[in-house]
Design an enzyme around this catalytic site. Sequence first.
Site, PDB file in Angstrom:
ATOM      1  N   ASP A 243      24.877  29.082  64.675  1.00  0.00           N
ATOM      2  CA  ASP A 243      24.648  30.439  63.768  1.00  0.00           C
ATOM      3  C   ASP A 243      26.022  31.370  64.194  1.00  0.00           C
ATOM      4  O   ASP A 243      26.548  31.967  63.113  1.00  0.00           O
ATOM      5  CB  ASP A 243      23.553  31.185  64.098  1.00  0.00           C
ATOM      6  CG  ASP A 243      22.367  30.217  63.634  1.00  0.00           C
ATOM      7  OD1 ASP A 243      22.344  29.700  62.490  1.00  0.00           O
ATOM      8  OD2 ASP A 243      21.547  30.044  64.589  1.00  0.00           O
ATOM      9  N   HIS A 271      16.743  31.123  65.018  1.00  0.00           N
ATOM     10  CA  HIS A 271      17.705  30.106  64.365  1.00  0.00           C
ATOM     11  C   HIS A 271      16.949  29.741  62.981  1.00  0.00           C
ATOM     12  O   HIS A 271      16.251  28.672  62.786  1.00  0.00           O
ATOM     13  CB  HIS A 271      17.840  28.903  65.069  1.00  0.00           C
ATOM     14  CG  HIS A 271      18.579  27.851  64.134  1.00  0.00           C
ATOM     15  ND1 HIS A 271      19.865  27.996  63.818  1.00  0.00           N
ATOM     16  CD2 HIS A 271      18.424  26.602  63.924  1.00  0.00           C
ATOM     17  CE1 HIS A 271      20.281  27.021  63.310  1.00  0.00           C
ATOM     18  NE2 HIS A 271      19.433  26.046  63.261  1.00  0.00           N
TER      19      HIS A 271
END
Length: 406
Positions: A243, A271
Amino acid sequence: MDLSSLARPQALRGGSTGALGAHAARRRSVQLLRPRRPTFRCSVEAAKQQVQGTLAAEAEAARKECFGVFCTTYDLEADEKTKSWKKLVNVSVSGAAGMISNHLLFKLASGEVFGQDQPIALKLLGSERSLQALEGVAMELEDSLYPLLREVSIGIDPYVIFEDADWALLIGAKPRGPGVERAALLDINGQIFAEQGKALNAVASRNVKVIVVGNPCNTNALICLKNAPNLPAKNFHALTRLDENRAKCQLALKAGVFYDKISNMTIWGNHSTTQVPDFLNAKINGRPVKEVIKDTKWLEEDFTITVQKRGGVLIQKWGRSSAASTAVSIVDAMRSLVTPTPEGDWFSTGVYTTGNPYGIAEDIVFSMPCRSKGDGDYELVKDVAMDDFLWGRIKKVALSCRNNGW
């Protein structure tokens, strides 16, 4: 949820191991081995005879089961070991026959993470269904002739594969398909990570570093560490580096610079689509992002949503989860822990929140900004800016983690 009460799944019981090295190990045996035998308790002479008989039986069994390179044992000269090399690092990988591992293992074997003077042993965990594929992976690793790769072991028993592990990369989990949210995987994958936590607790190095990749990775990391009470909770990580990399990419594209000009990028939370990409503290060429990108609406909406949903969009376009970029981010996450963090910069990783300086809820795994001295450990960054917009989003995702368990 009682994270320590999850049962040990049948699919992970039993095991087999093998070993191979790329013309470097003093003794290389690439046979399929049986699971561990019970300890012998009898007189010295009787024990000697019993052990000899057992070893002979195992050798015969191995001859019957092995094939191709798995039947070969090499005895190499002791002086072939490069004297400048460091002590062997044991890296255990679950889901080792999967797509992510297919990209990752060769990066590890080539020295991308630990450097060109660090020999490693790869211990690969799969299932009964993937055992034949694991044998193929081991053969490819051998054929690649990596001089740093001293040994490869394969098996389906985490108590065997995690033994003496210095690093455990927990990738194996039921994957997320099109339209499936990570929360739906919780019950299925929670069982797997409970068992793996117990195995790590029993047999891994007492300072093992654990990176959980299988989703929902934050909750799976929490389940894993709760089932490993004898290991430092601080040593468990949930992978949010992918990410961070995605966020850096989007900022670089918007600013018209190369990605290496982006620093201090933090992913707060987990996440998932609730994560908080932090543009307040991020920098472009050393300048605050908001001084370079003055489009506040884009930062608060388009940028954030793009990073949050990047994985889902990729699945829609490709029909499966990201593999190559995930493998790259695992390498990045590991290097961040074994390489000193550049002065003034930091990285993101999901870690245990107890004792955090931000006021985030205790006893969850949550991505936060960290620095490392390069010794495998880390410290939380304290000098981060907070405004009402950022703090409001962080509190929201922390509440979601606490209430929903993901």
